[in-house]
Design an enzyme around this catalytic site. Structure first.
Site, PDB file in Angstrom:
ATOM      1  N   SER A  97      22.053  30.006  -0.745  1.00  7.63           N
ATOM      2  CA  SER A  97      22.812  28.648   0.062  1.00  7.63           C
ATOM      3  C   SER A  97      24.085  29.297   1.274  1.00  7.63           C
ATOM      4  O   SER A  97      24.316  28.988   1.945  1.00  7.63           O
ATOM      5  CB  SER A  97      23.167  27.346  -0.204  1.00  7.63           C
ATOM      6  OG  SER A  97      22.122  26.201  -0.536  1.00  7.63           O
ATOM      7  N   TYR A 193      24.067  16.543  -1.454  1.00  8.48           N
ATOM      8  CA  TYR A 193      24.062  18.157  -1.225  1.00  8.48           C
ATOM      9  C   TYR A 193      22.305  18.222  -0.803  1.00  8.48           C
ATOM     10  O   TYR A 193      21.565  17.831  -2.244  1.00  8.48           O
ATOM     11  CB  TYR A 193      24.093  18.648  -1.798  1.00  8.48           C
ATOM     12  CG  TYR A 193      24.046  20.766  -1.811  1.00  8.48           C
ATOM     13  CD1 TYR A 193      24.872  20.922  -1.367  1.00  8.48           C
ATOM     14  CD2 TYR A 193      22.816  21.684  -2.009  1.00  8.48           C
ATOM     15  CE1 TYR A 193      24.577  22.405  -0.530  1.00  8.48           C
ATOM     16  CE2 TYR A 193      22.623  22.561  -1.664  1.00  8.48           C
ATOM     17  CZ  TYR A 193      23.701  23.134  -1.017  1.00  8.48           C
ATOM     18  OH  TYR A 193      23.998  24.493  -0.779  1.00  8.48           O
ATOM     19  N   SER A 194      21.829  18.351   0.452  1.00  8.51           N
ATOM     20  CA  SER A 194      20.627  18.536   0.959  1.00  8.51           C
ATOM     21  C   SER A 194      20.453  19.592   1.773  1.00  8.51           C
ATOM     22  O   SER A 194      21.086  19.897   2.665  1.00  8.51           O
ATOM     23  CB  SER A 194      20.057  17.284   1.354  1.00  8.51           C
ATOM     24  OG  SER A 194      18.952  17.059   2.082  1.00  8.51           O
ATOM     25  N   GLY A 335      25.045  30.389  -3.796  1.00  5.50           N
ATOM     26  CA  GLY A 335      23.471  30.061  -3.406  1.00  5.50           C
ATOM     27  C   GLY A 335      22.687  30.289  -4.639  1.00  5.50           C
ATOM     28  O   GLY A 335      23.278  31.354  -5.903  1.00  5.50           O
TER      29      GLY A 335
END
Length: 380
Positions: A97, A193-194, A335
């Protein structure tokens, strides 16, 4: 892909309020830090050693830049459990991420150029694409995508390990999975969070520029900063180009670690597909916070945060602020993607650290230990 941490962005607000079984003693014996010369390792090295020795992670590697600009590289563990090979000093890893920050930078550059409006709706750029149960792109803004306040469901939990290893996904395939599920909340009514948000952000960049997101990240970020060890893998590229520690995966502590170094990262795309090194990530986040990538107005927007649960952290536009034990905050993202987890960031006075480990910790206590090493490195 998703953040997993004490903040664990996938589980931060209930569902989204954003490896511990011992290996053999011989395999876990950590090498000394590549830059350490004293007999007693410093606090960062001791922290990495503990992640390997006590928490059962195959390897940990770090790059740390202090207030004076001095950079040190550290490793612990082994880069290949089968052969016992050493961990490359600043080896490449999948950065998950952290890719979101690169995507957000490009989107915000387009805002600064007057080509994208943060408060315009998604439908203005991708008409008719975003539809589902409680999902309507006519009521979701670009800002809400970048800040995870859109309410869009996250597709990640619906992807199997076998698909991650081998299947190629187009961005529209990912959205088809996401939009089978109900929205988490009305746009702007909360934070969840998506990664679905950043698949859409990548599509908006491509629609506006007429070029692939990988190309835009390359010419707008990687080339200007000279990030020679960072790239967006091409379609079908399941490998890691340069020296790297192998990445491992398991779903429970009862399972053995399995090599998952080679996989098809298309399932993460603009939300988590990139590969980099700790040193390149430090350089990227340092340049970003110093204003080298965005005009002042867009950087200020990026640093304007909403709370991430009660963690003390905040989410801006593809950028996270986290509190430091020594006072103040640091900025970064972090991430994971099967095989690798990364944590780190930079302070406003130029300190920087990034740490990677070669499996996603199953126990959140282990991730907390990883974040403690980040804090130690930035506060010493």
């Amino acid at each position: 892909m998703r953040e997993q941490s004490r903040l664990r962005l996938r589980s931060l607000s209930a569902a989204a309020a954003v490896a511990v079984a011992a290996l053999t003693a011989g395999v876990l014996a950590p090498p000394a830090a590549s830059a350490a010369t004293a007999t007693r390792p410093d606090t960062v090295q001791r922290g990495l050693d503990a992640l390997v020795r006590d928490d059962g992670l195959p390897a940990a590697l770090a790059s740390v830049k202090d207030r004076t600009g001095r950079t040190r590289t550290y490793t612990a563990g082994v880069g290949d459990l089968a052969t016992g090979a050493k961990v490359p000093g600043d080896g490449q890893v999948r950065i998950g991420s952290n890719t979101k920050t690169f995507t957000a930078v490009v989107a915000l550059q387009l805002v600064g150029e007057g080509k994208v409006d943060l408060d315009a709706t998604v439908d203005g750029y991708l008409p008719g694409l975003v539809r589902g149960d409680g999902i309507d792109g006519r009521h979701i803004t670009v800002r809400q995508l970048l800040q995870h306040t859109s309410g869009l469901p996250d597709y990640e939990g619906y992807i199997s390990e076998s698909d991650i290893r081998s299947r190629y996904y187009e961005p529209r395939d990912i959205l088809d999975i996401a939009f089978q599920h109900k929205a988490d909340f009305a746009p702007g009514a909360g934070f969840a969070y998506s990664s679905t948000n950043y698949v859409l952000a990548g599509l908006i960049v491509q629609k506006v520029t007429g070029r692939p997101i990988a190309e835009e990240i390359g010419r707008r970020v990687l080339q200007p900063l000279g990030l020679r060890h960072t790239y967006f893998p091409a379609a079908g590229d399941r490998s890691i180009r340069e020296p790297h520690p192998k990445g491992y995966y398991r779903e429970s502590a009862a399972e053995p670690l399995r090599d998952i170094t080679e996989l098809d990262p298309s399932v993460a795309w603009a939300a988590g597909q990139m590969i980099s090194t700790n040193a390149d990530l430090n350089q990227f986040f340092t340049a970003l916070l110093a204003g080298r990538l965005l005009p002042a107005a867009q950087l200020a927007q990026m640093r304007t945060t909403v709370p991430i649960g009660n963690s003390g952290a905040g989410y801006g536009l593809g950028l996270i602020s986290r509190p430091l034990s020594c006072g103040g905050v640091y900025w970064g993202h972090g991430g994971d993607i099967p095989g690798y987890e990364t944590r780190g960031g930079v302070t406003d006075d130029g300190r920087a650290v990034n740490i990677a480990v070669t499996t996603i910790p199953i126990d959140e206590a282990v991730t907390a230990h990883l974040e403690d090493v980040v804090d130690t490195a930035l506060c010493r």
